[in-house]
Design a protein around this motif. Structure first.
Motif, PDB file in Angstrom:
ATOM      1  N   LEU A   1       0.834  -1.207   0.000  1.00 28.41           N
ATOM      2  CA  LEU A   1       0.000   0.000   0.000  1.00 28.41           C
ATOM      3  C   LEU A   1       0.869   1.257   0.000  1.00 28.41           C
ATOM      4  N   ALA A   2       1.952   1.214   0.766  1.00 22.25           N
ATOM      5  CA  ALA A   2       2.864   2.364   0.810  1.00 22.25           C
ATOM      6  C   ALA A   2       3.515   2.584  -0.554  1.00 22.25           C
ATOM      7  N   THR A   3       3.836   1.488  -1.231  1.00 23.82           N
ATOM      8  CA  THR A   3       4.432   1.585  -2.569  1.00 23.82           C
ATOM      9  C   THR A   3       3.446   2.211  -3.551  1.00 23.82           C
ATOM     10  N   LEU A   4       2.185   1.793  -3.467  1.00 19.65           N
ATOM     11  CA  LEU A   4       1.155   2.382  -4.333  1.00 19.65           C
ATOM     12  C   LEU A   4       1.008   3.875  -4.053  1.00 19.65           C
ATOM     13  N   GLY A   5       1.012   4.223  -2.772  1.00 21.19           N
ATOM     14  CA  GLY A   5       0.847   5.625  -2.394  1.00 21.19           C
ATOM     15  C   GLY A   5       1.998   6.505  -2.836  1.00 21.19           C
ATOM     16  N   ALA A   6       3.175   5.901  -3.012  1.00 18.78           N
ATOM     17  CA  ALA A   6       4.350   6.671  -3.419  1.00 18.78           C
ATOM     18  C   ALA A   6       4.367   6.954  -4.920  1.00 18.78           C
ATOM     19  N   ARG A   7       3.520   6.246  -5.666  1.00 20.48           N
ATOM     20  CA  ARG A   7       3.469   6.463  -7.109  1.00 20.48           C
ATOM     21  C   ARG A   7       2.683   7.731  -7.440  1.00 20.48           C
ATOM     22  N   ARG A   8       3.010   8.304  -8.578  1.00 22.52           N
ATOM     23  CA  ARG A   8       2.252   9.481  -9.025  1.00 22.52           C
ATOM     24  C   ARG A   8       0.815   9.107  -9.351  1.00 22.52           C
ATOM     25  N   THR A   9       0.662   7.964  -9.985  1.00 24.70           N
ATOM     26  CA  THR A   9      -0.680   7.465 -10.296  1.00 24.70           C
ATOM     27  C   THR A   9      -0.743   5.981  -9.957  1.00 24.70           C
ATOM     28  N   PHE A  10      -1.911   5.544  -9.570  1.00 22.09           N
ATOM     29  CA  PHE A  10      -2.127   4.122  -9.312  1.00 22.09           C
ATOM     30  C   PHE A  10      -3.589   3.807  -9.597  1.00 22.09           C
ATOM     31  N   HIS A  11      -3.863   2.537  -9.813  1.00 22.03           N
ATOM     32  CA  HIS A  11      -5.227   2.109 -10.097  1.00 22.03           C
ATOM     33  C   HIS A  11      -5.938   1.754  -8.792  1.00 22.03           C
ATOM     34  N   THR A  12      -7.133   2.269  -8.644  1.00 13.82           N
ATOM     35  CA  THR A  12      -7.923   1.959  -7.448  1.00 13.82           C
ATOM     36  C   THR A  12      -8.150   0.458  -7.323  1.00 13.82           C
ATOM     37  N   SER A  13      -8.226  -0.225  -8.459  1.00 12.84           N
ATOM     38  CA  SER A  13      -8.459  -1.676  -8.439  1.00 12.84           C
ATOM     39  C   SER A  13      -7.339  -2.413  -7.699  1.00 12.84           C
ATOM     40  N   ASP A  14      -6.109  -1.872  -7.772  1.00 14.51           N
ATOM     41  CA  ASP A  14      -4.991  -2.499  -7.051  1.00 14.51           C
ATOM     42  C   ASP A  14      -5.223  -2.434  -5.542  1.00 14.51           C
ATOM     43  N   VAL A  15      -5.767  -1.305  -5.098  1.00 13.38           N
ATOM     44  CA  VAL A  15      -6.062  -1.144  -3.671  1.00 13.38           C
ATOM     45  C   VAL A  15      -7.232  -2.043  -3.280  1.00 13.38           C
ATOM     46  N   ARG A  16      -8.236  -2.109  -4.148  1.00  9.00           N
ATOM     47  CA  ARG A  16      -9.409  -2.942  -3.864  1.00  9.00           C
ATOM     48  C   ARG A  16      -9.014  -4.410  -3.696  1.00  9.00           C
ATOM     49  N   THR A  17      -8.063  -4.857  -4.514  1.00  5.34           N
ATOM     50  CA  THR A  17      -7.598  -6.246  -4.419  1.00  5.34           C
ATOM     51  C   THR A  17      -6.993  -6.514  -3.047  1.00  5.34           C
ATOM     52  N   LEU A  18      -6.188  -5.574  -2.577  1.00  7.54           N
ATOM     53  CA  LEU A  18      -5.587  -5.727  -1.249  1.00  7.54           C
ATOM     54  C   LEU A  18      -6.650  -5.627  -0.155  1.00  7.54           C
ATOM     55  N   GLN A  19      -7.647  -4.776  -0.373  1.00  8.27           N
ATOM     56  CA  GLN A  19      -8.749  -4.675   0.589  1.00  8.27           C
ATOM     57  C   GLN A  19      -9.478  -6.008   0.726  1.00  8.27           C
ATOM     58  N   GLU A  20      -9.694  -6.669  -0.399  1.00  6.69           N
ATOM     59  CA  GLU A  20     -10.372  -7.966  -0.364  1.00  6.69           C
ATOM     60  C   GLU A  20      -9.565  -8.977   0.446  1.00  6.69           C
ATOM     61  N   GLU A  21      -8.252  -8.939   0.277  1.00  8.53           N
ATOM     62  CA  GLU A  21      -7.409  -9.853   1.049  1.00  8.53           C
ATOM     63  C   GLU A  21      -7.483  -9.514   2.543  1.00  8.53           C
TER      64      GLU A  21
ATOM     65  N   PHE B   1      -6.310  -1.408   6.822  1.00  7.41           N
ATOM     66  CA  PHE B   1      -7.617  -0.932   6.358  1.00  7.41           C
ATOM     67  C   PHE B   1      -7.612   0.597   6.228  1.00  7.41           C
ATOM     68  N   GLU B   2      -7.028   1.266   7.225  1.00  9.25           N
ATOM     69  CA  GLU B   2      -6.955   2.730   7.193  1.00  9.25           C
ATOM     70  C   GLU B   2      -6.128   3.207   6.000  1.00  9.25           C
ATOM     71  N   ASP B   3      -4.972   2.568   5.789  1.00 12.16           N
ATOM     72  CA  ASP B   3      -4.099   2.963   4.683  1.00 12.16           C
ATOM     73  C   ASP B   3      -4.798   2.777   3.338  1.00 12.16           C
ATOM     74  N   ALA B   4      -5.508   1.659   3.209  1.00 15.37           N
ATOM     75  CA  ALA B   4      -6.220   1.385   1.957  1.00 15.37           C
ATOM     76  C   ALA B   4      -7.310   2.429   1.725  1.00 15.37           C
ATOM     77  N   HIS B   5      -8.044   2.723   2.783  1.00 17.41           N
ATOM     78  CA  HIS B   5      -9.114   3.719   2.662  1.00 17.41           C
ATOM     79  C   HIS B   5      -8.531   5.091   2.338  1.00 17.41           C
ATOM     80  N   ASP B   6      -7.394   5.391   2.948  1.00 17.23           N
ATOM     81  CA  ASP B   6      -6.710   6.665   2.703  1.00 17.23           C
ATOM     82  C   ASP B   6      -6.344   6.795   1.226  1.00 17.23           C
ATOM     83  N   LEU B   7      -5.822   5.729   0.656  1.00 13.57           N
ATOM     84  CA  LEU B   7      -5.427   5.753  -0.753  1.00 13.57           C
ATOM     85  C   LEU B   7      -6.628   5.957  -1.668  1.00 13.57           C
TER      86      LEU B   7
END
Length: 282
Positions: free
Chosen positions: A38-58, A93-99
């Motif tokens: 999640l931190a890696t995704l947040g460090a990117r300029r752009t990321f896909h919400t679907s990537d975060v959703r996948t981690l949320q499901e896990e 969960f907080e980090d994912a929601h934040d993203l």
């Protein structure tokens, strides 16, 4: 002083990890990996919400493995390290929601408020890392006042333009307010006691918060009607205050005001955040 604080932090971390049972180590390891992803995704300029959703499901799969809020061993016993793993899970969960919230569009008219809340949150996060054991309630008073000033700009949980319009970015701002109030509450709970007279109110608010977090964690679809009981409960607790204070039976002001008020404000902000999500989906 900083060295002592760092040493205390490291000692506590070492003790916590040493109390982690072998049964929970795989879960703890995976949660650390998810948080890193999640931190890696947040460090990117752009990321896909679907990537975060996948981690949320896990994360939800891991969460659903709990029984009555506890991670169990194969033999049904409750292994040591619950607080560490549960805390990690909640943080993920907080980090994912934040993203996800950060992907929402923000109206230029709301950017000054957004930037102010980001600064407050960043300051509180620094405090939580460096001064959490030496803080007093008065140290956090300025932050509480700033949050309440921002809070006062809302009507029914929304930030309006002068023309009466509701600009984009409501969910993001409500999330930042909620996050900041949560940090204030966590810092206060480590430095300020709650008087026995306030414990019933504190416990009720803690229960409401836990329920709202569960609703937020699993998302919709849900309706405003389903959120109404939480709103009524918060209003009934809020109405117990006299001139903004919770009093005991003798009319005195017991200890724990700041904690209970921060918790009440946090509950309101989770509720407003959920309402904003419903309205954006409509």
């Amino acid at each position: 002083k900083k060295k002592k604080t760092l040493a205390k932090t490291l000692d506590q971390l070492s003790t916590t990890l040493s109390n982690l049972s072998p049964e929970l180590q795989p879960t703890q390891k995976r949660l650390v990996e998810i948080r890193r992803e999640l931190a890696t995704l947040g460090a990117r300029r752009t990321f896909h919400t679907s990537d975060v959703r996948t981690l949320q499901e896990e994360l939800r799969t891991i969460d659903n493995a709990r029984v009555d809020g506890k991670f169990l061993a194969p033999d049904g016993s409750i292994p040591a390290g619950q607080a560490l793993v549960t805390g990690l899970l909640e943080q993920c969960f907080e980090d994912a929601h934040d993203l996800i919230a950060s992907k929402d569009e923000i109206s230029p008219a709301l950017l000054p408020i957004y930037n102010r809340l980001q600064e407050i949150r960043a300051s509180l996060e620094r405090l939580s890392l460096t001064h959490r054991w030496t803080l007093r309630e008065t140290d956090l008073f300025a932050y509480q006042m700033q949050l309440q000033e921002v809070d006062a700009m809302r009507r029914d949980g929304k930030f309006y333009l002068e023309e009466g319009e509701v600009p984009e970015g409501q969910a993001v701002l409500n999330f930042l307010l909620h996050k900041s109030y949560r940090l204030v509450y966590k810092l206060l709970s480590e430095s300020e006691p709650v008087a026995e007279a306030l414990m019933p109110i504190h416990n009720q608010l803690t229960t409401v918060r836990r329920c709202l977090i569960e609703v937020k964690k699993y998302g919709g679809p849900f309706t405003l009607r389903e959120l109404y009981p939480y709103q009524m409960k918060l209003a009934s607790i809020d109405n117990m205050r006299v001139d903004g204070k919770f009093l005991d039976e003798d009319g005195n002001i017991p200890e724990g005001q700041a904690i209970c008020i921060a918790l009440l404000n946090e509950c309101y902000d989770i509720l407003y955040e959920l309402k904003a999500t419903i309205e954006e989906d409509e």
